[in-house]
Design a protein around this motif. Structure first.
Motif, PDB file in Angstrom:
ATOM      1  N   HIS A 622      88.478   8.582  14.652  1.00  0.00           N
ATOM      2  CA  HIS A 622      88.887   8.295  16.030  1.00  0.00           C
ATOM      3  C   HIS A 622      87.731   7.728  16.849  1.00  0.00           C
ATOM      4  O   HIS A 622      87.915   6.781  17.641  1.00  0.00           O
ATOM      5  N   CYS A 623      86.519   8.290  16.693  1.00  0.00           N
ATOM      6  CA  CYS A 623      85.389   7.804  17.489  1.00  0.00           C
ATOM      7  C   CYS A 623      84.971   6.401  17.061  1.00  0.00           C
ATOM      8  O   CYS A 623      84.625   5.554  17.900  1.00  0.00           O
ATOM      9  N   LEU A 624      85.012   6.118  15.759  1.00  0.00           N
ATOM     10  CA  LEU A 624      84.692   4.769  15.285  1.00  0.00           C
ATOM     11  C   LEU A 624      85.723   3.765  15.801  1.00  0.00           C
ATOM     12  O   LEU A 624      85.369   2.628  16.183  1.00  0.00           O
ATOM     13  N   ALA A 625      86.983   4.166  15.825  1.00  0.00           N
ATOM     14  CA  ALA A 625      88.025   3.270  16.341  1.00  0.00           C
ATOM     15  C   ALA A 625      87.777   2.933  17.800  1.00  0.00           C
ATOM     16  O   ALA A 625      87.879   1.766  18.220  1.00  0.00           O
ATOM     17  N   LEU A 626      87.420   3.959  18.599  1.00  0.00           N
ATOM     18  CA  LEU A 626      87.170   3.737  20.024  1.00  0.00           C
ATOM     19  C   LEU A 626      85.938   2.871  20.236  1.00  0.00           C
ATOM     20  O   LEU A 626      85.827   2.171  21.257  1.00  0.00           O
ATOM     21  N   ALA A 627      84.994   2.890  19.274  1.00  0.00           N
ATOM     22  CA  ALA A 627      83.785   2.074  19.390  1.00  0.00           C
ATOM     23  C   ALA A 627      84.007   0.645  18.878  1.00  0.00           C
ATOM     24  O   ALA A 627      83.066  -0.150  18.855  1.00  0.00           O
TER      25      ALA A 627
END
Length: 676
Positions: A622-627
């Motif tokens: 999820h954090c990689l997607a948001l980045a």
């Protein structure tokens, strides 16, 4: 080194070069002693270089051995030239000088003290009786017997430290030798030497009484009790444990069949447990912190910063309530009598002793600490902390945090590893608890079930064990969090176990930590935060309490506070088994602050930990997607779906308790990589 080789060192049969440091310093070639120059400083130099595993600066050697002579480096050169004649072989130069350093090349050289030190480092408790006997025979006398130097305070300090170190090793070897001798063996010579070296060691007296009673020498036992009681009284030491042990020995002897041979067997911990059957089950690891020594100039004195740091460390360790810590007054009283740390540990019958020094030098403060396992004379942990003296109280607080957390972690690791080597049916409550921790930190469903069994075993033996209830609560929490069981049922069990922990010990930080996590599962965030704050108030060094605060705040509380708590938990416990969770919480908090690039980096660090589970991998996705790093995020999503094919954003959201903005944020991340 094989037993035969050690025996050859002792008997002088080694064909090559041998150096004996235990007893008068002696160098032998082919078993024949070599005549050494008369210079005491040359002998001291040889001994120092032999025991130092690395090259030493010439200026350090001059400072160590020469009290401002006209030409210290010239005297050092003379000593080295003479040592070459003693040590060198035709094809081997053993004195190595590179730049401004001096070292010894000792490959192929047998050194008694080095063999003893290697055995201690590897673990004396693992050795058999033949090996222990051979090592014991190496002690031909005190370390560098008779080699004292006038006006060389640095060398004198080193010499005293080494003598204490090897005396402690000798005692540990003798104790384990007596405990491993076959039934019917004569342990008397080893017991006599043990008592000579450690006259106030309760276990030595109990061992002697066991040995005499086994051979039917009851009268000698009674005589020894009278003499030993007077000895202990002269030092104002408690003798009751020896008397209680003797009563238990007599009871066992009277119950034994006439003429039956009895193996020598001693209680693994405090001898008074012989008189109190339940004491062995409730036994905890024990620690004594010797007053740190403050070095000013060339003298070691007590007081000032060192005393303050010692008091602070003892207080903080006691607040953890994870093991028994000897009170400050007892430790300072022993220090006033100039009792060596290892001797103090044996007098107090503790498992571990911590020692330290404090130095102020050129605007910096340097603190060196060692943690010693008393029964094996093994240095479990050693570290030197160096900080600028910008704000002395903040610096000391920072160093104190590191020392307390490291000591607690190292003791837990040693105790956990020891418990893993024992048969499950032989574990006491303390060992079963640590065995449970080992399985708990594997973070799989099967290991979690094993952890529950061991925590249950610990509580069956000791129903007052607050930390075992907290551990049991943790396993139910994992079942609920990881969906390894019915969430509502496991939440109720986690809450019940945490409540039992609080009932047993309301001042234990782990009990409040367990309750705080259980309340989070129940959706009671305010109550959860109150309990977790109580945990860190009770023990500011309780890393898991700070991590749990970060975990709760990272989802629906203050994200900046979550980051601070995460950082502090990692500072307190940089190698914690839950390090992936500390990093994952930081990542979620950063994402909620809109700092997606940094969140992605921390999530990757969390996922890279060897025990990271599926939920941590989901945080990374999820954090990689948001980045905007969709390819990497999809790789994590694919890895998750290998084990959980139907995993969706709803599963991720249901695992946590995000506020409405947080939920929308992470649902958007899931949509970007097809997890919605």
């Amino acid at each position: 080194m094989p037993v035969e080789s050690v025996q050859k060192i002792q008997s002088g049969e080694v064909a090559g070069l041998s150096v004996r440091l235990l007893g008068p310093l002696t160098v032998l070639r082919g078993g024949v002693a070599i005549a050494l120059p008369a210079s005491r400083k040359l002998r001291a130099l040889l001994a120092y270089l032999t025991l130092t595993p690395h090259a030493v600066g010439r200026s350090r050697l001059c400072e160590l051995l020469w009290d401002v002579p006209n030409d210290p480096r010239g005297e050092l050169r003379w000593c080295l030239s003479k040592l070459r004649g003693v040590l060198d072989d035709p094809d081997v130069s053993r004195i190595e000088t590179q730049g401004d350093t001096v070292g010894l090349r000792l490959d192929g050289v047998s050194v008694d003290a080095v063999e003893i030190a290697a055995a201690a480092a590897a673990g004396i408790a693992t050795l058999g009786p033949e090996r222990l006997q051979a090592l014991s025979d190496l002690f031909a006398g005190d370390f560098l017997d008779g080699l004292e130097l006038d006006r060389c305070p640095h060398f004198d300090s080193w010499l005293v430290a080494q003598r204490r170190r090897f005396t402690s090793c000798h005692i540990a070897i003798l104790e384990h030798l007596v405990n491993t001798l076959p039934a019917g063996s004569d342990a008397s010579p080893y017991l006599d030497k043990w008592l000579e070296l450690a006259p106030f060691d309760v276990r030595a007296h109990v061992a002697l009484l066991e040995n005499l009673a086994r051979r039917g020498q009851i009268g000698q036992c009674e005589e020894h009790l009278v003499v030993a009681a007077q000895l202990f009284q002269s030092e104002e030491l408690e003798f009751a444990p020896v008397r209680e042990a003797w009563r238990a020995i007599k009871d066992r002897q009277s119950d034994a069949a006439p003429g039956a041979q009895r193996a020598i067997a001693f209680a693994p911990q405090v001898p008074i447990a012989l008189a109190e059957p339940d004491a062995a089950a409730s036994r905890r690891a024990s620690l004594a912190v010797m007053p740190f020594v403050e070095h000013a100039g060339t003298e070691g004195i007590r007081g000032g910063l060192a005393d303050g740091m010692t008091h602070d460390i003892i207080t903080r360790l006691a607040k953890l309530r994870d093991f028994f810590v000897i009170a400050r007054g007892s430790m300072f009283a022993l220090a006033e009598k100039n009792i060596a740390p290892e001797d103090a540990g044996r007098r107090l019958n503790v498992d571990y002793v911590a020692t330290g020094t404090v130095r102020s030098l050129a605007g910096r403060i340097i603190v060196s600490v060692e943690l010693i396992e008393v029964r094996t004379a093994r240095i479990v942990w050693a570290e030197t902390f160096e900080r600028k003296q910008d704000d002395i109280f903040i610096v000391l607080d920072d160093i104190g945090n590191s020392i307390v957390s490291s000591i607690a972690a190292e003791i837990a690791t040693v105790e956990r590893n020891r418990a893993m080597l024992k048969a499950p049916n032989s574990l006491n409550a303390w060992e079963a608890y640590h065995r449970g921790l080992w399985h708990m930190y594997r973070f799989t469903r099967t290991e979690n079930e094993l952890a529950q069994q061991f925590f249950g075993m610990a509580l069956k033996q000791d129903p007052t064990f607050a930390r075992a209830y907290a551990g049991l609560s943790f396993t139910h929490w994992q079942n609920a969090f990881q969906r390894w069981g019915d969430r509502d049922q496991e939440t109720a069990l986690a809450f019940e176990s945490a409540g039992q922990s609080l009932l047993v010990d309301d001042h234990n930080p782990a009990a409040h930590w367990a309750m705080g996590r259980a309340l989070w599962l129940r959706g009671e965030q305010d109550g959860s935060l109150l309990e977790l704050e109580r945990a860190v108030d009770l023990s500011p060094n309780f890393a898991l309490g700070h991590y749990a605060l970060s975990f709760v705040q990272s989802q629906s509380g203050d994200p900046k506070s979550a980051i601070g708590s995460s950082d502090h938990s990692r500072h307190l416990s940089p190698f914690d088994p839950l390090l992936f969770g500390m990093m994952g919480s930081r990542a979620m908090a950063l994402a909620r602050l809109g700092q997606f690039d940094e969140a992605a980096e921390w999530a990757l660090k969390a996922a890279a930990r060897p025990n990271a589970h599926t939920i941590i991998l989901s945080i990374a996705a999820h954090c990689l997607a948001l980045a905007g790093r969709q390819d990497e995020a999809r790789n994590f999503a694919a890895a998750i779906r290998k084990t959980m094919p139907d995993y969706r954003a709803d599963d991720f959201i249901a695992t946590f308790r995000f506020d409405s903005e947080g939920e929308a944020l992470f649902r958007n991340g899931a949509r970007l990589i097809g997890l919605n």
